[in-house]
Design a protein around this motif. Sequence first.
Motif, PDB file in Angstrom:
ATOM      1  N   GLN A   1       0.841  -1.188   0.000  1.00  0.00           N
ATOM      2  CA  GLN A   1       0.000   0.000   0.000  1.00  0.00           C
ATOM      3  C   GLN A   1       0.883   1.246   0.000  1.00  0.00           C
ATOM      4  O   GLN A   1       1.760   1.394   0.834  1.00  0.00           O
ATOM      5  CB  GLN A   1      -0.891   0.008   1.240  1.00  0.00           C
ATOM      6  N   VAL A   2       0.629   2.129  -0.938  1.00  0.00           N
ATOM      7  CA  VAL A   2       1.413   3.356  -1.056  1.00  0.00           C
ATOM      8  C   VAL A   2       0.939   4.380  -0.034  1.00  0.00           C
ATOM      9  O   VAL A   2      -0.253   4.643   0.092  1.00  0.00           O
ATOM     10  CB  VAL A   2       1.278   3.937  -2.472  1.00  0.00           C
ATOM     11  N   GLN A   3       1.884   4.923   0.686  1.00  0.00           N
ATOM     12  CA  GLN A   3       1.560   5.982   1.641  1.00  0.00           C
ATOM     13  C   GLN A   3       2.657   7.034   1.631  1.00  0.00           C
ATOM     14  O   GLN A   3       3.845   6.702   1.611  1.00  0.00           O
ATOM     15  CB  GLN A   3       1.426   5.429   3.058  1.00  0.00           C
ATOM     16  N   VAL A   5       3.369  10.235   4.117  1.00  0.00           N
ATOM     17  CA  VAL A   5       2.907  10.823   5.370  1.00  0.00           C
ATOM     18  C   VAL A   5       3.801  11.998   5.737  1.00  0.00           C
ATOM     19  O   VAL A   5       4.984  11.819   6.038  1.00  0.00           O
ATOM     20  CB  VAL A   5       2.885   9.783   6.504  1.00  0.00           C
ATOM     21  N   CYS A  22       8.548  13.897   4.842  1.00  0.00           N
ATOM     22  CA  CYS A  22       7.572  13.070   4.130  1.00  0.00           C
ATOM     23  C   CYS A  22       8.108  11.652   4.119  1.00  0.00           C
ATOM     24  O   CYS A  22       9.083  11.359   3.421  1.00  0.00           O
ATOM     25  CB  CYS A  22       7.381  13.601   2.721  1.00  0.00           C
ATOM     26  N   VAL A  24       7.765   7.858   3.124  1.00  0.00           N
ATOM     27  CA  VAL A  24       7.117   7.137   2.032  1.00  0.00           C
ATOM     28  C   VAL A  24       7.192   5.636   2.264  1.00  0.00           C
ATOM     29  O   VAL A  24       8.240   5.116   2.658  1.00  0.00           O
ATOM     30  CB  VAL A  24       7.790   7.482   0.689  1.00  0.00           C
ATOM     31  N   SER A  25       6.104   4.962   2.014  1.00  0.00           N
ATOM     32  CA  SER A  25       6.075   3.502   2.056  1.00  0.00           C
ATOM     33  C   SER A  25       5.299   2.982   0.861  1.00  0.00           C
ATOM     34  O   SER A  25       4.471   3.690   0.289  1.00  0.00           O
ATOM     35  CB  SER A  25       5.448   3.010   3.366  1.00  0.00           C
ATOM     36  N   GLY A  26       5.605   1.753   0.460  1.00  0.00           N
ATOM     37  CA  GLY A  26       4.900   1.143  -0.656  1.00  0.00           C
ATOM     38  C   GLY A  26       5.649   1.197  -1.966  1.00  0.00           C
ATOM     39  O   GLY A  26       5.263   0.510  -2.924  1.00  0.00           O
ATOM     40  N   TYR A 112       1.472  10.030  -6.834  1.00  0.00           N
ATOM     41  CA  TYR A 112       1.068   9.801  -5.448  1.00  0.00           C
ATOM     42  C   TYR A 112       1.164  11.080  -4.636  1.00  0.00           C
ATOM     43  O   TYR A 112       2.090  11.877  -4.838  1.00  0.00           O
ATOM     44  CB  TYR A 112       1.967   8.744  -4.794  1.00  0.00           C
ATOM     45  N   GLY A 114       0.525  12.878  -0.513  1.00  0.00           N
ATOM     46  CA  GLY A 114       0.234  12.760   0.902  1.00  0.00           C
ATOM     47  C   GLY A 114      -1.000  13.562   1.264  1.00  0.00           C
ATOM     48  O   GLY A 114      -1.593  14.230   0.411  1.00  0.00           O
ATOM     49  N   GLN A 115      -1.367  13.485   2.547  1.00  0.00           N
ATOM     50  CA  GLN A 115      -2.558  14.193   3.029  1.00  0.00           C
ATOM     51  C   GLN A 115      -2.251  15.631   3.432  1.00  0.00           C
ATOM     52  O   GLN A 115      -3.160  16.459   3.495  1.00  0.00           O
ATOM     53  CB  GLN A 115      -3.150  13.445   4.219  1.00  0.00           C
TER      54      GLN A 115
END
Length: 123
Positions: A1-3, A5, A22, A24-26, A112, A114-115
């Motif tokens: 799952q791409v995140q 944050v 920031c 990053v994962s995924g 992609y 982030g929030q």
Amino acid sequence: QVQLVESGGGLVQAGGSLRLSCAVSGFAINTYRMGWFRQAPGKELQFVAGVDWSGASTYDDSVKDRFTISRDNAKNLVALQMNSLKLEDTAVYLCAATSVYGGIRLLSVYDYWGQGTQVTVSS
């Protein structure tokens, strides 16, 4: 799952500094160009800074010489060091990733997002 944050936002007085991160994962960011954008109340999303695979960076004129973008591929992290903050820097700051070559300032090329993290600069 791409995140993606973001963290590090907050309230700071004009002239102060903040460092945004920031995480990053995924996916591995070493094959992506990374960017920071911001959106002030009532305004459109605006390009702030971008960094390509080699580490070369580009900035909007409004933040040049005050902000520095950096990447740490080993940690899969991108940072934005913000110095000499101004009232007009108040916004939600978002990081984004693109695998496209060219147009690093364009929202449309980013895959992609982030929030976001809120940055508020007070007088």
